[in-house]
Motif scaffolding. Sequence first.
Motif, PDB file in Angstrom:
ATOM      1  N   ILE A   1      52.605 -35.311 -21.543  1.00 32.94           N
ATOM      2  CA  ILE A   1      51.496 -34.647 -22.018  1.00 32.94           C
ATOM      3  C   ILE A   1      50.731 -34.202 -20.944  1.00 32.94           C
ATOM      4  O   ILE A   1      50.254 -33.232 -20.819  1.00 32.94           O
ATOM      5  CB  ILE A   1      50.726 -35.498 -23.282  1.00 32.94           C
ATOM      6  N   ARG A   2      50.296 -35.138 -20.076  1.00 31.13           N
ATOM      7  CA  ARG A   2      49.442 -34.784 -18.978  1.00 31.13           C
ATOM      8  C   ARG A   2      50.031 -33.531 -18.191  1.00 31.13           C
ATOM      9  O   ARG A   2      49.043 -32.948 -17.903  1.00 31.13           O
ATOM     10  CB  ARG A   2      49.180 -36.183 -17.985  1.00 31.13           C
ATOM     11  N   PRO A   3      50.922 -33.711 -17.533  1.00 37.83           N
ATOM     12  CA  PRO A   3      51.603 -32.655 -16.915  1.00 37.83           C
ATOM     13  C   PRO A   3      51.511 -31.333 -17.474  1.00 37.83           C
ATOM     14  O   PRO A   3      51.307 -30.209 -17.046  1.00 37.83           O
ATOM     15  CB  PRO A   3      52.877 -32.925 -16.226  1.00 37.83           C
ATOM     16  N   ALA A   4      51.942 -31.367 -18.991  1.00 35.26           N
ATOM     17  CA  ALA A   4      51.905 -30.120 -19.705  1.00 35.26           C
ATOM     18  C   ALA A   4      50.742 -29.410 -19.882  1.00 35.26           C
ATOM     19  O   ALA A   4      50.481 -28.239 -19.906  1.00 35.26           O
ATOM     20  CB  ALA A   4      52.534 -30.409 -21.013  1.00 35.26           C
ATOM     21  N   VAL A   5      49.635 -30.404 -20.240  1.00 39.70           N
ATOM     22  CA  VAL A   5      48.324 -29.836 -20.499  1.00 39.70           C
ATOM     23  C   VAL A   5      47.844 -29.271 -19.151  1.00 39.70           C
ATOM     24  O   VAL A   5      47.007 -28.024 -19.172  1.00 39.70           O
ATOM     25  CB  VAL A   5      47.400 -30.964 -20.980  1.00 39.70           C
ATOM     26  N   ALA A   6      47.958 -29.983 -17.991  1.00 37.72           N
ATOM     27  CA  ALA A   6      47.526 -29.537 -16.886  1.00 37.72           C
ATOM     28  C   ALA A   6      48.195 -28.018 -16.408  1.00 37.72           C
ATOM     29  O   ALA A   6      47.346 -27.110 -15.812  1.00 37.72           O
ATOM     30  CB  ALA A   6      47.869 -30.553 -15.616  1.00 37.72           C
ATOM     31  N   ALA A   7      49.381 -28.076 -16.985  1.00 39.30           N
ATOM     32  CA  ALA A   7      50.055 -26.486 -16.699  1.00 39.30           C
ATOM     33  C   ALA A   7      49.469 -25.506 -17.530  1.00 39.30           C
ATOM     34  O   ALA A   7      49.417 -24.401 -16.842  1.00 39.30           O
ATOM     35  CB  ALA A   7      51.611 -26.937 -16.991  1.00 39.30           C
ATOM     36  N   GLU A   8      49.135 -25.835 -18.650  1.00 35.39           N
ATOM     37  CA  GLU A   8      48.600 -24.780 -19.528  1.00 35.39           C
ATOM     38  C   GLU A   8      47.133 -24.865 -19.602  1.00 35.39           C
ATOM     39  O   GLU A   8      46.654 -23.778 -20.286  1.00 35.39           O
ATOM     40  CB  GLU A   8      49.154 -25.135 -21.043  1.00 35.39           C
TER      41      GLU A   8
ATOM     42  N   TRP B   1      41.347 -38.962 -18.840  1.00 33.03           N
ATOM     43  CA  TRP B   1      42.569 -39.612 -19.574  1.00 33.03           C
ATOM     44  C   TRP B   1      42.543 -41.248 -19.567  1.00 33.03           C
ATOM     45  O   TRP B   1      43.606 -41.632 -20.054  1.00 33.03           O
ATOM     46  CB  TRP B   1      43.745 -38.990 -19.215  1.00 33.03           C
ATOM     47  N   GLN B   2      41.651 -41.672 -19.147  1.00 30.85           N
ATOM     48  CA  GLN B   2      41.504 -43.203 -19.036  1.00 30.85           C
ATOM     49  C   GLN B   2      40.350 -43.906 -19.500  1.00 30.85           C
ATOM     50  O   GLN B   2      39.248 -43.320 -18.891  1.00 30.85           O
ATOM     51  CB  GLN B   2      42.064 -44.109 -17.665  1.00 30.85           C
ATOM     52  N   ILE B   3      40.142 -44.861 -20.453  1.00 27.63           N
ATOM     53  CA  ILE B   3      38.883 -45.423 -20.827  1.00 27.63           C
ATOM     54  C   ILE B   3      38.972 -46.693 -20.758  1.00 27.63           C
ATOM     55  O   ILE B   3      39.984 -47.241 -21.066  1.00 27.63           O
ATOM     56  CB  ILE B   3      38.591 -44.720 -22.158  1.00 27.63           C
ATOM     57  N   ALA B   4      37.871 -47.357 -20.326  1.00 22.84           N
ATOM     58  CA  ALA B   4      37.827 -48.794 -20.260  1.00 22.84           C
ATOM     59  C   ALA B   4      37.571 -49.637 -21.711  1.00 22.84           C
ATOM     60  O   ALA B   4      36.596 -49.958 -21.991  1.00 22.84           O
ATOM     61  CB  ALA B   4      36.598 -49.156 -19.123  1.00 22.84           C
ATOM     62  N   MET B   5      38.410 -49.341 -22.569  1.00 23.03           N
ATOM     63  CA  MET B   5      38.440 -49.862 -24.039  1.00 23.03           C
ATOM     64  C   MET B   5      39.749 -50.647 -24.441  1.00 23.03           C
ATOM     65  O   MET B   5      40.838 -50.301 -23.795  1.00 23.03           O
ATOM     66  CB  MET B   5      37.959 -48.849 -24.959  1.00 23.03           C
ATOM     67  N   LYS B   6      39.562 -51.503 -25.310  1.00 22.63           N
ATOM     68  CA  LYS B   6      40.843 -52.320 -25.806  1.00 22.63           C
ATOM     69  C   LYS B   6      40.523 -52.395 -27.488  1.00 22.63           C
ATOM     70  O   LYS B   6      39.597 -52.812 -27.892  1.00 22.63           O
ATOM     71  CB  LYS B   6      40.899 -53.490 -25.124  1.00 22.63           C
ATOM     72  N   PRO B   7      41.636 -51.791 -28.133  1.00 21.92           N
ATOM     73  CA  PRO B   7      42.776 -50.923 -27.845  1.00 21.92           C
ATOM     74  C   PRO B   7      42.355 -49.388 -27.707  1.00 21.92           C
ATOM     75  O   PRO B   7      41.312 -49.046 -27.878  1.00 21.92           O
ATOM     76  CB  PRO B   7      43.511 -50.921 -28.936  1.00 21.92           C
ATOM     77  N   GLY B   8      43.299 -48.706 -26.893  1.00 24.06           N
ATOM     78  CA  GLY B   8      43.041 -47.497 -26.616  1.00 24.06           C
ATOM     79  C   GLY B   8      42.793 -46.734 -25.083  1.00 24.06           C
ATOM     80  O   GLY B   8      42.340 -45.925 -25.133  1.00 24.06           O
ATOM     81  N   LYS B   9      43.149 -47.533 -24.258  1.00 22.03           N
ATOM     82  CA  LYS B   9      42.937 -47.351 -22.841  1.00 22.03           C
ATOM     83  C   LYS B   9      43.375 -45.631 -22.656  1.00 22.03           C
ATOM     84  O   LYS B   9      42.682 -45.091 -21.695  1.00 22.03           O
ATOM     85  CB  LYS B   9      43.683 -48.083 -21.838  1.00 22.03           C
ATOM     86  N   PRO B  10      44.413 -45.300 -22.854  1.00 21.11           N
ATOM     87  CA  PRO B  10      44.988 -43.839 -22.401  1.00 21.11           C
ATOM     88  C   PRO B  10      44.276 -42.865 -23.414  1.00 21.11           C
ATOM     89  O   PRO B  10      44.614 -43.151 -24.611  1.00 21.11           O
ATOM     90  CB  PRO B  10      46.495 -44.014 -22.405  1.00 21.11           C
ATOM     91  N   LEU B  11      43.713 -41.929 -22.892  1.00 20.27           N
ATOM     92  CA  LEU B  11      43.027 -40.964 -23.972  1.00 20.27           C
ATOM     93  C   LEU B  11      43.012 -39.795 -22.902  1.00 20.27           C
ATOM     94  O   LEU B  11      42.382 -39.824 -22.015  1.00 20.27           O
ATOM     95  CB  LEU B  11      41.736 -41.193 -24.379  1.00 20.27           C
ATOM     96  N   ALA B  12      43.580 -38.644 -23.443  1.00 19.27           N
ATOM     97  CA  ALA B  12      43.593 -37.288 -22.705  1.00 19.27           C
ATOM     98  C   ALA B  12      42.813 -36.296 -23.491  1.00 19.27           C
ATOM     99  O   ALA B  12      42.822 -36.161 -24.655  1.00 19.27           O
ATOM    100  CB  ALA B  12      45.161 -36.662 -22.610  1.00 19.27           C
ATOM    101  N   PHE B  13      41.883 -35.794 -22.520  1.00 17.75           N
ATOM    102  CA  PHE B  13      41.092 -34.628 -23.096  1.00 17.75           C
ATOM    103  C   PHE B  13      41.154 -33.327 -21.906  1.00 17.75           C
ATOM    104  O   PHE B  13      41.158 -33.688 -20.750  1.00 17.75           O
ATOM    105  CB  PHE B  13      39.438 -35.169 -23.149  1.00 17.75           C
ATOM    106  N   GLY B  14      41.339 -32.190 -22.628  1.00 10.62           N
ATOM    107  CA  GLY B  14      41.238 -31.057 -21.782  1.00 10.62           C
ATOM    108  C   GLY B  14      41.015 -29.737 -22.790  1.00 10.62           C
ATOM    109  O   GLY B  14      40.580 -29.990 -23.919  1.00 10.62           O
ATOM    110  N   GLU B  15      41.452 -28.731 -22.164  1.00  9.16           N
ATOM    111  CA  GLU B  15      41.459 -27.635 -22.942  1.00  9.16           C
ATOM    112  C   GLU B  15      42.717 -26.760 -22.412  1.00  9.16           C
ATOM    113  O   GLU B  15      43.285 -26.708 -21.499  1.00  9.16           O
ATOM    114  CB  GLU B  15      40.168 -26.628 -22.340  1.00  9.16           C
ATOM    115  N   ILE B  16      43.232 -25.925 -23.382  1.00 12.25           N
ATOM    116  CA  ILE B  16      44.494 -25.111 -23.226  1.00 12.25           C
ATOM    117  C   ILE B  16      44.165 -23.758 -23.415  1.00 12.25           C
ATOM    118  O   ILE B  16      43.484 -22.999 -24.244  1.00 12.25           O
ATOM    119  CB  ILE B  16      45.640 -25.577 -24.295  1.00 12.25           C
ATOM    120  N   ARG B  17      44.655 -22.936 -22.291  1.00 16.30           N
ATOM    121  CA  ARG B  17      44.233 -21.350 -22.188  1.00 16.30           C
ATOM    122  C   ARG B  17      44.960 -20.884 -23.455  1.00 16.30           C
ATOM    123  O   ARG B  17      46.065 -21.081 -23.891  1.00 16.30           O
ATOM    124  CB  ARG B  17      44.691 -20.878 -21.136  1.00 16.30           C
TER     125      ARG B  17
END
Length: 408
Positions: free
Chosen positions: A259-266, A272-288
């Motif tokens: 997911i991370r490299p694909a979103v970065a490419a598009e 993409w990381q939050i200091a929480m438990k549960p749920g540390k990995p979270l990705a946020f971005g935008e797709i062209r």
Amino acid sequence: MLTVEQALQTLLGVVRPIQDVEEVETLIGNGRVLASAMTSSMDVPPRDNAQMDGYAVRATDCQDGNVLLPISQRIPAGYTGVTLQQNTAARIFTGAFLPDGADAVVMQEQCSVEDSNGQTMVRIRHQPQTGEWIRRKGEDISMGATLLEAGTRLRPQELGLAASVGLAKLTVVRRLRVAIFFTGDELTMPGETLKPGAIYNSNRFLLTALLQNLGCEITDYGNVSDNLADTRKILREAAIRHDLILTSGGVSVGEEDYIRPAVAAEGNISMWQIAMKPGKPLAFGEIRRTDSNLDTAFFLGLPGNPVSSFVTFLLFVRPFLLRLQGVRDINPIRIRVRADFNWSKADKRNEFLRVRMNQNGGLDLFHNQGSGVLTSTVWGDGLVDVAPGCTIQAGDVIDYLPFHALMY
């Protein structure tokens, strides 16, 4: 890693509320978001009316508290009487407009009907005050008043309010368009044979239902194989006609997480990381959507563990979707409740424990707080917000976030 508050503010800080609106019938407006303020073109009530069944009178005609008056008319709700003459009474029913000349209503329990020389009379055994048992014109709503502000999410009571001033249609924000897909070659749909090493895709059902609760139009792209090319292709296709792309799984840093490299490419990834438990990995971005970086669809990638996916949706995706629709009040309800359990495992991350309110008004803790234990979300009825480095002792008053206020 970002704190929960930093992550949420980052999300909300880049939201571009959608501007498209549509007109819907008030009867089917539940859950929609007002695009413009709602004002009243009338007074409610439109005229002074009776607050209960009884007799409309002139207060000055009943000063001795025991008077016999002829009944000059009968006024049910929905009918308009004639002017009340002095020293007469009008039989009136709840909601009926008060006749001109009357300035009080005496409840029927304080009256008795008598016959006097063949004429029906009413004995008033009460000395009413002017205005007694009368709903005044406009006491609920005055003409020209703003009833609801733009950005109000419509519940049954708001729809009733709109109907009370005669609004048959409402201008609302169009429904959000959300694309979802799931990564992981191990994912299997219920009803299919479960191969060795495979698991059923519970998140597909969980997230779809949560999006439905928020009134979204959903396009489900299903499971996407674990490779970069397929993930990029789905992202490009989904970005064209959706406001948000939501995924589950593949947002960690493993060799099979694409997911991370694909979103970065598009497009781009903001966090993409939050200091929480549960749920540390979270990705946020935008797709062209096009070659222009100004025309994009938002992207949110949730962790694959079902409880992590559930909690991060409630805390981040829900407020993000509401703000996309222009909703003004997105803060979750927090209730201060007594803990009936001990939690001695202080963590450097912000923890969200699954709990249930007991019959004594306190909170019980589910015995297993693992991020893959979905039964904890069914047994529980809310979350406890535990700040980093904190513990809980039985009797402490703590922040409780009920599920019913986080899912709609």
